[in-house]
Design an enzyme around this catalytic site. Sequence first.
Site, short mmCIF file in Angstrom:
data_model
loop_
_atom_site.label_atom_id
_atom_site.label_comp_id
_atom_site.label_asym_id
_atom_site.label_seq_id
_atom_site.Cartn_x
_atom_site.Cartn_y
_atom_site.Cartn_z
CE LYS A 1 67.20 48.02 59.10
NZ LYS A 1 67.84 47.98 57.76
NE ARG B 1 67.64 54.93 59.25
CZ ARG B 1 66.78 54.00 58.89
NH1 ARG B 1 65.84 53.60 59.70
NH2 ARG B 1 66.89 53.45 57.70
NE ARG C 1 62.84 46.90 50.13
CZ ARG C 1 63.45 47.49 51.14
NH1 ARG C 1 63.51 46.90 52.32
NH2 ARG C 1 64.03 48.65 50.97
NE ARG D 1 61.32 51.02 51.37
CZ ARG D 1 62.06 50.79 52.43
NH1 ARG D 1 61.78 49.75 53.20
NH2 ARG D 1 63.08 51.56 52.74
NE ARG E 1 67.02 53.33 51.78
CZ ARG E 1 66.47 52.25 51.22
NH1 ARG E 1 66.19 52.24 49.92
NH2 ARG E 1 66.19 51.19 51.94
P1 AP5 Z 1 64.31 43.85 54.11
O1 AP5 Z 1 63.97 42.89 55.21
O2 AP5 Z 1 63.19 44.67 53.56
O3 AP5 Z 1 65.54 44.77 54.54
P2 AP5 Z 1 65.67 45.90 55.63
O4 AP5 Z 1 66.93 45.68 56.39
O5 AP5 Z 1 64.41 45.99 56.44
O6 AP5 Z 1 65.88 47.15 54.67
P3 AP5 Z 1 65.20 48.56 54.60
O7 AP5 Z 1 65.52 49.07 53.23
O8 AP5 Z 1 63.73 48.51 54.97
O9 AP5 Z 1 65.97 49.35 55.65
P4 AP5 Z 1 66.15 50.85 55.73
O10 AP5 Z 1 66.73 50.97 57.06
O11 AP5 Z 1 66.89 51.48 54.63
O12 AP5 Z 1 64.66 51.43 55.50
P5 AP5 Z 1 63.56 51.99 56.51
O13 AP5 Z 1 62.25 51.58 56.00
O14 AP5 Z 1 63.91 51.70 57.91
O15 AP5 Z 1 64.98 42.98 52.93
C1 AP5 Z 1 65.36 43.59 51.72
C2 AP5 Z 1 65.08 42.62 50.53
O16 AP5 Z 1 65.92 41.48 50.67
C3 AP5 Z 1 63.65 42.07 50.47
O17 AP5 Z 1 63.26 41.96 49.13
C4 AP5 Z 1 63.73 40.68 51.10
O18 AP5 Z 1 62.77 39.81 50.54
C5 AP5 Z 1 65.15 40.28 50.73
N1 AP5 Z 1 65.80 39.46 51.75
C6 AP5 Z 1 65.83 39.68 53.09
N2 AP5 Z 1 66.56 38.73 53.71
C7 AP5 Z 1 67.03 37.92 52.71
C8 AP5 Z 1 67.87 36.75 52.72
N3 AP5 Z 1 68.38 36.24 53.83
N4 AP5 Z 1 68.14 36.19 51.52
C9 AP5 Z 1 67.62 36.70 50.35
N5 AP5 Z 1 66.83 37.78 50.31
C10 AP5 Z 1 66.54 38.39 51.47
O19 AP5 Z 1 63.76 53.59 56.33
C11 AP5 Z 1 63.39 54.24 55.14
C12 AP5 Z 1 63.64 55.73 55.29
O20 AP5 Z 1 62.85 56.27 56.37
C13 AP5 Z 1 65.08 56.14 55.65
O21 AP5 Z 1 65.91 56.24 54.50
C14 AP5 Z 1 64.85 57.49 56.33
O22 AP5 Z 1 64.62 58.51 55.37
C15 AP5 Z 1 63.56 57.26 57.09
N6 AP5 Z 1 63.77 56.79 58.49
C16 AP5 Z 1 63.40 55.59 59.00
N7 AP5 Z 1 63.76 55.51 60.30
C17 AP5 Z 1 64.35 56.70 60.60
C18 AP5 Z 1 64.96 57.21 61.78
N8 AP5 Z 1 65.04 56.47 62.92
N9 AP5 Z 1 65.48 58.45 61.76
C19 AP5 Z 1 65.42 59.21 60.62
N10 AP5 Z 1 64.89 58.76 59.46
C20 AP5 Z 1 64.35 57.51 59.45
#
Ligand code: AP5
Length: 216
Positions: free
Chosen positions: A13, A88, A127, A160, A171
Site C-alpha cells: 500500500k 481498518r 523491508r 520498523r 498484525r
Molecule cells: P509496503 O509498501 O511498505 O507495504 P504496506 O502494505 O504499506 O505494509 P505496512 O506494513 O506498512 O502496512 P500495515 O497496514 O501493517 O502498517 P501501517 O503502517 O499502516 O511494502 C512492504 C515491503 O514490500 C517493502 O519492503 C517494499 O519495498 C516491498 N514491496 C512492496 N511492493 C512490492 C512488490 N510488488 N514486489 C516486491 N516487493 C515489494 O500500521 C502500523 C500500525 O499502526 C498498525 O499495526 C496499528 O498498530 C497502527 N495503525 C495504523 N493505522 C491504524 C488505524 N487506522 N487504526 C488503528 N491502528 C492503526
Amino acid sequence: MHVVLLGPPGAGKGTQAKLIEREWHVPHISTGDLLRAAVAERTALGMKAKAFMDRGELVPDDVVVRLLEGRIQAIDCRTGFLLDGFPRTVPQADVLDAMLSSQRRHIDHVISLEVDREELVRRLSGRRMCSACGNICHITLDPPAAPGVCDHCGGRLVQRADDNEDTVRARLRVYEEATAPLHDYYRARGLLRCVDGSGTVEQVLARVHLALDGRR
Ligand code: AP5
C-alpha cells in the site's frame, strides 16, 4: 479523487501510494506514518499509541481519528487524498464517511491489494524504511544502491519496530479479523476494486492504474 487503499500488512500500500502521489500529485496519508511520527515526537497521542503498535494491535479509534482529522483538513487535501491504513474497521469506515460528508465529499474508489501470505512475510521481513524521508525499500526485492543508505535522500535505513516475526503474525491476524470485513462494506457500495498485488512494483502499479483508469 478520494481513494482508500486496503490490503494486509506488506501488500504494498505504501509503496504504490508513494508512486501515485508523485505521478498524480494527490497527497498520500498513511495513518501508520502519522502514528510513527507521533511516537517519534513523543506527543501525548504517540505515547498512547506506542504499546498497541508494538504488539501489532489496532490503536484506539480516538487516537487515530484525531490524527487523521487534522491531516485531511489540511489545504493540500482539499481536492483529494490516497488513504493508506485507514479505515481498518467498519466503525472507522463509518467515521470516515461522516467526516467526509460533513465537508460534502465522498470516497471515489477503494483499491484492495491482494497478496498471498508467504509473499507478505517475505516482503515484511526484508523491508527497510528511511529514518529521514520515510522512503521504503527491500533488502533483496528492491535493494538500495548502497546498503543501509536511502537512495532518495541519503538517510539511514532502519527496520520498523513492528516488522519482527511475532508482531507480523499479530498484525496479519488483526487484518483478517478486523479489516477484511471492509471488503463487504465497500463492495456493497460498489466502490471495491480488488487488484493482484503480486509481481514487481511496476506490474502492480500498472494494475492499479487500470483499476483507477479514467476515474480521476
Ligand atoms: P509496503 O509498501 O511498505 O507495504 P504496506 O502494505 O504499506 O505494509 P505496512 O506494513 O506498512 O502496512 P500495515 O497496514 O501493517 O502498517 P501501517 O503502517 O499502516 O511494502 C512492504 C515491503 O514490500 C517493502 O519492503 C517494499 O519495498 C516491498 N514491496 C512492496 N511492493 C512490492 C512488490 N510488488 N514486489 C516486491 N516487493 C515489494 O500500521 C502500523 C500500525 O499502526 C498498525 O499495526 C496499528 O498498530 C497502527 N495503525 C495504523 N493505522 C491504524 C488505524 N487506522 N487504526 C488503528 N491502528 C492503526
